[in-house]
Motif scaffolding. Structure first.
Motif, PDB file in Angstrom:
ATOM      1  N   THR A  58       0.723  -1.104  -0.027  1.00 31.52           N
ATOM      2  CA  THR A  58       0.063  -0.011   0.146  1.00 31.52           C
ATOM      3  C   THR A  58       0.879   1.411  -0.071  1.00 31.52           C
ATOM      4  OG1 THR A  58      -0.276   0.040   2.326  1.00 31.52           O
ATOM      5  CG2 THR A  58      -1.913  -1.194   1.145  1.00 31.52           C
ATOM      6  N   ALA A  59       2.076   1.200   0.560  1.00 33.69           N
ATOM      7  CA  ALA A  59       2.990   2.331   0.585  1.00 33.69           C
ATOM      8  C   ALA A  59       3.443   2.692  -0.721  1.00 33.69           C
ATOM      9  CB  ALA A  59       4.270   2.006   1.435  1.00 33.69           C
ATOM     10  N   ALA A  60       3.747   1.510  -1.697  1.00 28.26           N
ATOM     11  CA  ALA A  60       4.185   1.882  -2.957  1.00 28.26           C
ATOM     12  C   ALA A  60       3.026   2.336  -3.752  1.00 28.26           C
ATOM     13  CB  ALA A  60       4.650   0.572  -3.571  1.00 28.26           C
ATOM     14  N   TRP A  61       1.953   1.889  -3.461  1.00 30.28           N
ATOM     15  CA  TRP A  61       0.594   2.220  -4.342  1.00 30.28           C
ATOM     16  C   TRP A  61       0.333   3.803  -4.089  1.00 30.28           C
ATOM     17  CZ3 TRP A  61      -4.805   0.954  -2.083  1.00 30.28           C
ATOM     18  CH2 TRP A  61      -5.947   1.100  -3.033  1.00 30.28           C
ATOM     19  N   VAL A  62       0.288   4.081  -2.866  1.00 27.43           N
ATOM     20  CA  VAL A  62       0.130   5.499  -2.338  1.00 27.43           C
ATOM     21  C   VAL A  62       1.180   6.560  -2.907  1.00 27.43           C
ATOM     22  CG1 VAL A  62       0.167   7.347  -0.537  1.00 27.43           C
ATOM     23  CG2 VAL A  62      -1.198   4.982  -0.326  1.00 27.43           C
ATOM     24  N   ALA A  63       2.457   5.901  -2.989  1.00 30.23           N
ATOM     25  CA  ALA A  63       3.539   6.749  -3.704  1.00 30.23           C
ATOM     26  C   ALA A  63       3.227   6.831  -5.257  1.00 30.23           C
ATOM     27  CB  ALA A  63       4.910   6.037  -3.530  1.00 30.23           C
ATOM     28  N   ALA A  64       2.711   5.879  -5.816  1.00 27.37           N
ATOM     29  CA  ALA A  64       2.282   5.957  -7.091  1.00 27.37           C
ATOM     30  C   ALA A  64       1.309   6.952  -7.569  1.00 27.37           C
ATOM     31  CB  ALA A  64       1.951   4.770  -7.805  1.00 27.37           C
ATOM     32  N   TYR A  65       0.351   7.334  -6.580  1.00 24.84           N
ATOM     33  CA  TYR A  65      -0.508   8.368  -6.993  1.00 24.84           C
ATOM     34  C   TYR A  65       0.025   9.638  -6.503  1.00 24.84           C
ATOM     35  CZ  TYR A  65      -4.499   4.979  -7.253  1.00 24.84           C
ATOM     36  OH  TYR A  65      -5.535   4.205  -7.699  1.00 24.84           O
ATOM     37  N   ARG A  66       0.930   9.741  -5.675  1.00 22.71           N
ATOM     38  CA  ARG A  66       1.499  10.976  -5.218  1.00 22.71           C
ATOM     39  C   ARG A  66       2.505  11.430  -6.658  1.00 22.71           C
ATOM     40  NH1 ARG A  66       3.464   8.621  -0.541  1.00 22.71           N
ATOM     41  NH2 ARG A  66       5.752   9.119  -1.171  1.00 22.71           N
ATOM     42  N   ALA A  67       3.121  10.456  -7.391  1.00 27.52           N
ATOM     43  CA  ALA A  67       3.790  10.500  -8.294  1.00 27.52           C
ATOM     44  C   ALA A  67       3.013  11.047  -9.501  1.00 27.52           C
ATOM     45  CB  ALA A  67       4.600   9.249  -8.939  1.00 27.52           C
ATOM     46  N   GLN A  68       1.760  10.667  -9.814  1.00 28.49           N
ATOM     47  CA  GLN A  68       0.787  10.773 -10.664  1.00 28.49           C
ATOM     48  C   GLN A  68       0.487  12.334 -10.505  1.00 28.49           C
ATOM     49  OE1 GLN A  68      -2.506   8.203 -10.757  1.00 28.49           O
ATOM     50  NE2 GLN A  68      -1.389   6.977 -12.209  1.00 28.49           N
ATOM     51  N   GLU A  69       0.150  12.760  -9.460  1.00 29.48           N
ATOM     52  CA  GLU A  69      -0.253  14.251  -8.931  1.00 29.48           C
ATOM     53  C   GLU A  69       0.775  14.890  -9.248  1.00 29.48           C
ATOM     54  OE1 GLU A  69      -2.613  17.465  -7.746  1.00 29.48           O
ATOM     55  OE2 GLU A  69      -3.121  15.574  -8.419  1.00 29.48           O
ATOM     56  N   SER A  70       2.054  14.738  -9.175  1.00 26.86           N
ATOM     57  CA  SER A  70       3.480  15.570  -9.356  1.00 26.86           C
ATOM     58  C   SER A  70       3.435  15.710 -10.721  1.00 26.86           C
ATOM     59  CB  SER A  70       4.594  15.038  -8.711  1.00 26.86           C
ATOM     60  OG  SER A  70       4.268  14.695  -7.168  1.00 26.86           O
ATOM     61  N   LEU A  71       2.874  15.121 -11.506  1.00 23.26           N
ATOM     62  CA  LEU A  71       3.105  15.273 -13.193  1.00 23.26           C
ATOM     63  C   LEU A  71       2.138  16.310 -13.440  1.00 23.26           C
ATOM     64  CD1 LEU A  71       3.666  11.646 -14.211  1.00 23.26           C
ATOM     65  CD2 LEU A  71       5.384  13.548 -14.049  1.00 23.26           C
ATOM     66  N   ARG A  72       1.024  16.556 -12.940  1.00 23.85           N
ATOM     67  CA  ARG A  72      -0.011  17.563 -13.197  1.00 23.85           C
ATOM     68  C   ARG A  72       0.447  19.031 -13.159  1.00 23.85           C
ATOM     69  NH1 ARG A  72      -5.624  15.839 -12.191  1.00 23.85           N
ATOM     70  NH2 ARG A  72      -5.951  17.948 -12.050  1.00 23.85           N
ATOM     71  N   THR A  73       0.065  19.649 -14.235  1.00 26.75           N
ATOM     72  CA  THR A  73       0.323  21.221 -14.179  1.00 26.75           C
ATOM     73  C   THR A  73      -0.372  21.977 -13.124  1.00 26.75           C
ATOM     74  OG1 THR A  73      -1.419  21.686 -15.918  1.00 26.75           O
ATOM     75  CG2 THR A  73       0.832  21.300 -16.643  1.00 26.75           C
ATOM     76  N   ASP A  74      -1.709  21.503 -12.555  1.00 28.40           N
ATOM     77  CA  ASP A  74      -2.458  22.097 -11.615  1.00 28.40           C
ATOM     78  C   ASP A  74      -2.196  21.316 -10.024  1.00 28.40           C
ATOM     79  OD1 ASP A  74      -3.604  19.924 -12.219  1.00 28.40           O
ATOM     80  OD2 ASP A  74      -5.658  20.878 -12.235  1.00 28.40           O
ATOM     81  N   ARG A  75      -0.919  20.537 -10.042  1.00 23.19           N
ATOM     82  CA  ARG A  75      -0.787  19.817  -8.917  1.00 23.19           C
ATOM     83  C   ARG A  75      -1.059  20.707  -7.603  1.00 23.19           C
ATOM     84  NH1 ARG A  75       4.358  19.866 -11.755  1.00 23.19           N
ATOM     85  NH2 ARG A  75       5.628  21.331 -10.775  1.00 23.19           N
ATOM     86  N   LEU A  76      -1.277  19.733  -6.527  1.00 26.24           N
ATOM     87  CA  LEU A  76      -1.508  20.214  -5.271  1.00 26.24           C
ATOM     88  C   LEU A  76      -0.135  20.265  -4.519  1.00 26.24           C
ATOM     89  CD1 LEU A  76      -5.105  18.955  -4.221  1.00 26.24           C
ATOM     90  CD2 LEU A  76      -4.247  21.183  -5.322  1.00 26.24           C
ATOM     91  N   PHE A  77       0.875  19.659  -4.772  1.00 33.86           N
ATOM     92  CA  PHE A  77       2.056  19.445  -4.281  1.00 33.86           C
ATOM     93  C   PHE A  77       3.072  18.562  -5.360  1.00 33.86           C
ATOM     94  CE2 PHE A  77      -0.391  15.596  -3.274  1.00 33.86           C
ATOM     95  CZ  PHE A  77       0.431  14.524  -3.614  1.00 33.86           C
ATOM     96  N   ASN A  78       4.285  18.808  -4.997  1.00 37.11           N
ATOM     97  CA  ASN A  78       5.337  18.025  -5.959  1.00 37.11           C
ATOM     98  C   ASN A  78       6.250  17.007  -5.039  1.00 37.11           C
ATOM     99  OD1 ASN A  78       6.749  17.500  -8.276  1.00 37.11           O
ATOM    100  ND2 ASN A  78       8.431  19.000  -7.692  1.00 37.11           N
ATOM    101  N   ASP A  79       6.159  16.010  -5.398  1.00 31.92           N
ATOM    102  CA  ASP A  79       6.853  14.957  -4.667  1.00 31.92           C
ATOM    103  C   ASP A  79       7.673  14.263  -5.809  1.00 31.92           C
ATOM    104  OD1 ASP A  79       7.791  12.821  -3.576  1.00 31.92           O
ATOM    105  OD2 ASP A  79       6.223  12.288  -2.430  1.00 31.92           O
ATOM    106  N   PRO A  80       8.993  14.877  -5.958  1.00 32.59           N
ATOM    107  CA  PRO A  80       9.994  14.178  -6.989  1.00 32.59           C
ATOM    108  C   PRO A  80      10.700  12.764  -6.658  1.00 32.59           C
ATOM    109  CG  PRO A  80      10.862  15.894  -5.550  1.00 32.59           C
ATOM    110  CD  PRO A  80       9.517  16.152  -5.143  1.00 32.59           C
ATOM    111  N   TYR A  81      10.211  12.397  -5.471  1.00 34.33           N
ATOM    112  CA  TYR A  81      10.792  11.179  -5.050  1.00 34.33           C
ATOM    113  C   TYR A  81       9.818  10.193  -4.995  1.00 34.33           C
ATOM    114  CZ  TYR A  81      13.711  14.636  -2.957  1.00 34.33           C
ATOM    115  OH  TYR A  81      14.593  15.570  -2.635  1.00 34.33           O
ATOM    116  N   ALA A  82       8.599  10.354  -5.516  1.00 37.42           N
ATOM    117  CA  ALA A  82       7.468   9.638  -5.328  1.00 37.42           C
ATOM    118  C   ALA A  82       7.727   8.226  -6.276  1.00 37.42           C
ATOM    119  CB  ALA A  82       5.931  10.002  -5.494  1.00 37.42           C
TER     120      ALA A  82
END
Length: 176
Positions: A58-82
């Motif tokens: 589940t930790a990897a799964w959540v990190a994958a969603y954080r990575a997807q969000e980080s690619l958005r131009t209107d992202r709510l946060f940036n996680d370059p490690y996700a």
């Protein structure tokens, strides 16, 4: 005397969290009881449990969603490690559990709300230690603007902590 905030306590015992959550989610996204339970990690997806082999995934799964969000131009946060923390398995779980994709926004919102709450608590100057219970593949000590004097303690299964340390070996957290 050391003053600290425990992330799990912050989430489960602060009425401020619910207020921020309601404001952040806005009315069109918010379905009070179900959404709050999901954001607090209590959602039950019994029809998809067979796809997740162990709780560590589940930790990897959540990190994958954080990575997807980080690619958005209107992202709510940036996680370059996700992305590198999510790895192949995190990406596979996003594909394997399509019903959960509909709720991926909840993981994104939870991440942003917790980021804001943590920064707010620390900015008041009364916190010098954060204890992150069930830390998973959380990257806040690496990606948030935290004081270098802040102590950040992560508690999770040894395999998760070891994996994170290995993947982030060349990266430096901003705090202790």
């Amino acid at each position: 005397l050391m003053r600290f905030v425990c992330i799990q306590v912050l989430v489960h015992h602060r009425t401020e969290f619910i207020g921020l959550l309601k404001a952040f989610c806005k009315k069109k996204w918010f379905r009070e009881t179900r959404t709050i339970r999901f954001l607090l990690g209590e959602a039950i997806m019994s029809d998809n449990q067979h796809k997740i082999q162990c709780v560590s995934e589940t930790a990897a799964w959540v990190a994958a969603y954080r990575a997807q969000e980080s690619l958005r131009t209107d992202r709510l946060f940036n996680d370059p490690y996700a992305e590198k923390l999510a790895g192949k398995r995190g990406k596979e779980l996003v594909v394997e559990i399509p019903a959960a994709r509909e709720r991926s926004w909840a993981i994104v919102v939870r991440t942003r709300v917790l980021d804001d709450l943590i920064i707010k608590a620390i900015s008041k100057g009364k916190i010098d230690t954060v204890i992150n219970l069930g830390a998973g593949l959380d990257t806040r000590p690496y990606r948030l603007a935290l004081p270098s004097s802040l102590n950040w303690v992560e508690v999770d299964l040894p395999a998760i902590i070891s994996h994170k340390e290995k993947v982030l070996a060349n990266d430096k957290p901003v705090c202790k």
